[in-house]
Design a protein around this motif. Sequence first.
Motif, PDB file in Angstrom:
ATOM      1  N   LYS A 259     -63.796 -40.331  42.304  1.00  0.00           N
ATOM      2  CA  LYS A 259     -62.888 -39.200  42.449  1.00  0.00           C
ATOM      3  C   LYS A 259     -63.639 -37.869  42.389  1.00  0.00           C
ATOM      4  O   LYS A 259     -63.247 -36.894  43.035  1.00  0.00           O
ATOM      5  N   GLU A 260     -64.725 -37.833  41.636  1.00  0.00           N
ATOM      6  CA  GLU A 260     -65.506 -36.599  41.545  1.00  0.00           C
ATOM      7  C   GLU A 260     -66.078 -36.186  42.892  1.00  0.00           C
ATOM      8  O   GLU A 260     -66.243 -34.996  43.168  1.00  0.00           O
ATOM      9  N   VAL A 261     -66.394 -37.160  43.751  1.00  0.00           N
ATOM     10  CA  VAL A 261     -66.949 -36.825  45.070  1.00  0.00           C
ATOM     11  C   VAL A 261     -65.864 -36.802  46.140  1.00  0.00           C
ATOM     12  O   VAL A 261     -66.150 -36.679  47.333  1.00  0.00           O
ATOM     13  N   GLY A 262     -64.602 -36.957  45.717  1.00  0.00           N
ATOM     14  CA  GLY A 262     -63.489 -36.800  46.641  1.00  0.00           C
ATOM     15  C   GLY A 262     -63.112 -38.015  47.453  1.00  0.00           C
ATOM     16  O   GLY A 262     -62.462 -37.891  48.500  1.00  0.00           O
ATOM     17  N   LEU A 263     -63.470 -39.208  46.990  1.00  0.00           N
ATOM     18  CA  LEU A 263     -63.116 -40.427  47.724  1.00  0.00           C
ATOM     19  C   LEU A 263     -61.716 -40.908  47.345  1.00  0.00           C
ATOM     20  O   LEU A 263     -61.385 -40.970  46.154  1.00  0.00           O
ATOM     21  N   PRO A 264     -60.880 -41.252  48.325  1.00  0.00           N
ATOM     22  CA  PRO A 264     -59.596 -41.886  48.010  1.00  0.00           C
ATOM     23  C   PRO A 264     -59.821 -43.217  47.299  1.00  0.00           C
ATOM     24  O   PRO A 264     -60.709 -43.995  47.680  1.00  0.00           O
ATOM     25  N   VAL A 265     -59.010 -43.492  46.291  1.00  0.00           N
ATOM     26  CA  VAL A 265     -59.225 -44.656  45.431  1.00  0.00           C
ATOM     27  C   VAL A 265     -57.976 -45.527  45.350  1.00  0.00           C
ATOM     28  O   VAL A 265     -56.860 -45.018  45.236  1.00  0.00           O
ATOM     29  N   GLY A 266     -58.176 -46.842  45.402  1.00  0.00           N
ATOM     30  CA  GLY A 266     -57.167 -47.830  45.065  1.00  0.00           C
ATOM     31  C   GLY A 266     -57.753 -48.778  44.040  1.00  0.00           C
ATOM     32  O   GLY A 266     -58.972 -48.771  43.801  1.00  0.00           O
ATOM     33  N   VAL A 267     -56.923 -49.589  43.404  1.00  0.00           N
ATOM     34  CA  VAL A 267     -57.429 -50.498  42.365  1.00  0.00           C
ATOM     35  C   VAL A 267     -56.851 -51.894  42.573  1.00  0.00           C
ATOM     36  O   VAL A 267     -55.839 -52.075  43.245  1.00  0.00           O
ATOM     37  N   TYR A 268     -57.545 -52.889  41.993  1.00  0.00           N
ATOM     38  CA  TYR A 268     -57.012 -54.250  42.019  1.00  0.00           C
ATOM     39  C   TYR A 268     -57.160 -54.903  40.663  1.00  0.00           C
ATOM     40  O   TYR A 268     -58.032 -54.531  39.857  1.00  0.00           O
ATOM     41  N   PHE A 269     -56.272 -55.860  40.410  1.00  0.00           N
ATOM     42  CA  PHE A 269     -56.282 -56.629  39.163  1.00  0.00           C
ATOM     43  C   PHE A 269     -56.451 -58.100  39.497  1.00  0.00           C
ATOM     44  O   PHE A 269     -55.701 -58.649  40.309  1.00  0.00           O
ATOM     45  N   TYR A 270     -57.455 -58.730  38.881  1.00  0.00           N
ATOM     46  CA  TYR A 270     -57.745 -60.151  39.111  1.00  0.00           C
ATOM     47  C   TYR A 270     -56.935 -60.986  38.119  1.00  0.00           C
ATOM     48  O   TYR A 270     -57.144 -60.923  36.917  1.00  0.00           O
ATOM     49  N   SER A 271     -55.994 -61.773  38.643  1.00  0.00           N
ATOM     50  CA  SER A 271     -54.986 -62.423  37.803  1.00  0.00           C
ATOM     51  C   SER A 271     -55.128 -63.938  37.750  1.00  0.00           C
ATOM     52  O   SER A 271     -55.549 -64.571  38.719  1.00  0.00           O
ATOM     53  N   TYR A 272     -54.740 -64.472  36.601  1.00  0.00           N
ATOM     54  CA  TYR A 272     -54.520 -65.921  36.437  1.00  0.00           C
ATOM     55  C   TYR A 272     -53.058 -66.184  36.052  1.00  0.00           C
ATOM     56  O   TYR A 272     -52.762 -67.192  35.404  1.00  0.00           O
ATOM     57  N   ALA A 273     -52.160 -65.304  36.434  1.00  0.00           N
ATOM     58  CA  ALA A 273     -50.760 -65.438  36.028  1.00  0.00           C
ATOM     59  C   ALA A 273     -50.178 -66.777  36.474  1.00  0.00           C
ATOM     60  O   ALA A 273     -50.365 -67.196  37.616  1.00  0.00           O
TER      61      ALA A 273
END
Length: 398
Positions: A259-273
């Motif tokens: 984010k400091e360099v201005g990149l759009p960010v998404g996230v993921y969660f690795y699940s064993y649900a």
Amino acid sequence: MKKMIIITIILITILILGIAFWNYKEKQEDIRIYAEAVTLKQNLEIEYGKEITVSDCLEKLNGTLIEDKNINTETLGEVKVNFEFFDIRNKKRFYEFTVKIIDINPPKIFSGSSFTVKVGYSKNLTDVLLSGDDIDDNPKREILGEYDFNTAGEYNLKYVVTDSSGNKTEKDFVLYVKEKIEDKQTERDTIEFADVINNYKTENTKIGIDVSKWQEEINWQEVKDAGVEFVMIRMGYQTEYDGEYKLDSYFNQNINGAKEVGLPVGVYFYSYAKNVKQAIDQANWVKENLKDYEIDLPVVFDWESWNSFNTTGMSFNTINKVANTFLDVISENGYKGMLYSSKNYLEKIWYPTKYDIWLAQYNNKVTYEGEYSIWQMCDTGKIAGINEPVDIDIMYEI
């Protein structure tokens, strides 16, 4: 006077009897009309999950249906259905009938025609040979035939999976038990990020990467200067089935750096649900750990443990409900949800979903025929600013 009273009583009695008789006749006529108003179709066995309404079950209705309600077909067995209608006399009526929800689809077996293990192998074959049922969370899995993990040889076996409705699938396969198994892994070519830009960058695409602790220290300015236009970051993971939830050890560093360099960010969660409750818990955990960050791209549900799927006690319906529940909670909290999976499981197990798809297919082109928004095209990418191999992604309009 006495005679007049008697005559009056007789007349009143006759009137009362007349009214009663008239009401009786009218009631009998009502009963007849009501009885003849509804004719049900003869076969009211309905396939599980089929979209069907009350009117689909009616052969004839002498009157007007007030509401053509959907019937719940997600419970096997007998289901009571009721509805209201106006009959030909415009009287409001109530009617109830029973349908039977049945399962006609057999289980699925996804294992190949052979399976090779080393002498001394100790796992249960019914746990590792991928199979499952649309509805039954725990179908009966059997291996028919004799074999010995401690004796090298070739064993001709049959894999049989039977669901609770009696639907059965069988598959013949050969079990090879060997003293030594050759490692057939071949080294895959490194893919330069600059080449991906040259080959896939258009006015309708953005080229990015996804990262986790496996990429270790990242120089985000160098990454951006190399042409990266977005990044998907692993924010957390479940340690194992029924395990705890942990932040990726590089998550805070990665999201702040990107984010400091201005990149759009998404996230993921690795699940064993393994169930809906766990999916809700995990989505809430993600929400809580994202509250201090603004993200531009989706929150992704990532479930990949197919080699042990048989042990989870989930049907294909259940695993899809788990994913959609996680994404529903994410969506309700203002984030955009997305499902990550490879082409193989998108085609075999995941159902069509209202959420965007992040497709993993390591190829120079996509052969998956469904809709997708991000294509993870390799996991052997090379780019300035990252010393370890990295996944390279192509994003279409989201």
